[in-house]
Design a protein around this motif. Sequence first.
Motif, PDB file in Angstrom:
ATOM      1  N   ALA A 125       0.928  -1.259  -0.154  1.00  0.00           N
ATOM      2  CA  ALA A 125      -0.271  -0.007  -0.148  1.00  0.00           C
ATOM      3  C   ALA A 125       1.061   1.258   0.032  1.00  0.00           C
ATOM      4  O   ALA A 125       2.049   1.103   0.179  1.00  0.00           O
ATOM      5  CB  ALA A 125      -0.751   0.189   1.307  1.00  0.00           C
ATOM      6  N   GLU A 126       0.313   2.298  -0.279  1.00  0.00           N
ATOM      7  CA  GLU A 126       0.810   3.796  -0.286  1.00  0.00           C
ATOM      8  C   GLU A 126       0.946   4.238   1.312  1.00  0.00           C
ATOM      9  O   GLU A 126      -0.028   4.043   1.841  1.00  0.00           O
ATOM     10  CB  GLU A 126       0.420   4.541  -1.255  1.00  0.00           C
ATOM     11  N   TRP A 127       1.969   4.790   1.898  1.00  0.00           N
ATOM     12  CA  TRP A 127       2.070   5.706   2.743  1.00  0.00           C
ATOM     13  C   TRP A 127       2.894   6.703   2.764  1.00  0.00           C
ATOM     14  O   TRP A 127       4.180   6.671   2.123  1.00  0.00           O
ATOM     15  CB  TRP A 127       2.609   4.799   3.850  1.00  0.00           C
ATOM     16  N   ASN A 128       2.329   8.076   2.980  1.00  0.00           N
ATOM     17  CA  ASN A 128       3.009   9.246   2.745  1.00  0.00           C
ATOM     18  C   ASN A 128       3.751   9.383   1.393  1.00  0.00           C
ATOM     19  O   ASN A 128       4.491   9.896   1.091  1.00  0.00           O
ATOM     20  CB  ASN A 128       4.258   9.118   3.770  1.00  0.00           C
ATOM     21  N   GLY A 129       2.755   9.021   0.495  1.00  0.00           N
ATOM     22  CA  GLY A 129       3.072   9.226  -1.007  1.00  0.00           C
ATOM     23  C   GLY A 129       3.839   8.063  -1.617  1.00  0.00           C
ATOM     24  O   GLY A 129       4.428   8.479  -2.669  1.00  0.00           O
ATOM     25  N   LYS A 130       4.354   7.232  -0.783  1.00  0.00           N
ATOM     26  CA  LYS A 130       5.126   6.216  -1.258  1.00  0.00           C
ATOM     27  C   LYS A 130       4.854   4.800  -1.027  1.00  0.00           C
ATOM     28  O   LYS A 130       4.051   4.589  -0.161  1.00  0.00           O
ATOM     29  CB  LYS A 130       6.543   6.094  -0.561  1.00  0.00           C
ATOM     30  N   PHE A 131       4.822   3.961  -2.224  1.00  0.00           N
ATOM     31  CA  PHE A 131       4.342   2.575  -2.233  1.00  0.00           C
ATOM     32  C   PHE A 131       5.371   1.509  -1.547  1.00  0.00           C
ATOM     33  O   PHE A 131       6.644   1.755  -1.716  1.00  0.00           O
ATOM     34  CB  PHE A 131       4.069   2.062  -3.551  1.00  0.00           C
ATOM     35  N   TYR A 132       4.858   0.835  -0.584  1.00  0.00           N
ATOM     36  CA  TYR A 132       5.675  -0.054   0.202  1.00  0.00           C
ATOM     37  C   TYR A 132       5.112  -1.417   0.022  1.00  0.00           C
ATOM     38  O   TYR A 132       3.881  -1.675   0.122  1.00  0.00           O
ATOM     39  CB  TYR A 132       5.755   0.400   1.595  1.00  0.00           C
ATOM     40  N   THR A 133       6.099  -2.498  -0.254  1.00  0.00           N
ATOM     41  CA  THR A 133       5.327  -3.930  -0.275  1.00  0.00           C
ATOM     42  C   THR A 133       5.458  -4.617   1.297  1.00  0.00           C
ATOM     43  O   THR A 133       4.687  -5.445   1.345  1.00  0.00           O
ATOM     44  CB  THR A 133       6.506  -4.618  -0.976  1.00  0.00           C
ATOM     45  N   THR A 134       6.362  -4.009   2.064  1.00  0.00           N
ATOM     46  CA  THR A 134       6.470  -4.541   3.286  1.00  0.00           C
ATOM     47  C   THR A 134       6.390  -3.398   4.337  1.00  0.00           C
ATOM     48  O   THR A 134       6.714  -2.374   4.331  1.00  0.00           O
ATOM     49  CB  THR A 134       7.891  -5.547   3.538  1.00  0.00           C
TER      50      THR A 134
END
Length: 64
Positions: A47-56
């Motif tokens: 998901a995205e958090w603070n404008g950046k996508f993270y897989t973990t």
Amino acid sequence: MAIANAQARLNERRATEVEVIATVERGVTFPTQSSRTGFRCNFPFNAEWNGKFYTTKKVEAIAV
């Protein structure tokens, strides 16, 4: 008061109580300052958090 503060920290970091419990139960331990014990565990996030996508998502918990 400590419980309300802990819940607020969970919310701002987008971690759940279940993830923190799992981190303490089966995460990797590491030493911290002030003779405390830290626990670290990675979880799928995708998901995205603070404008950046993270897989973990890395969850760290510090125990007194």
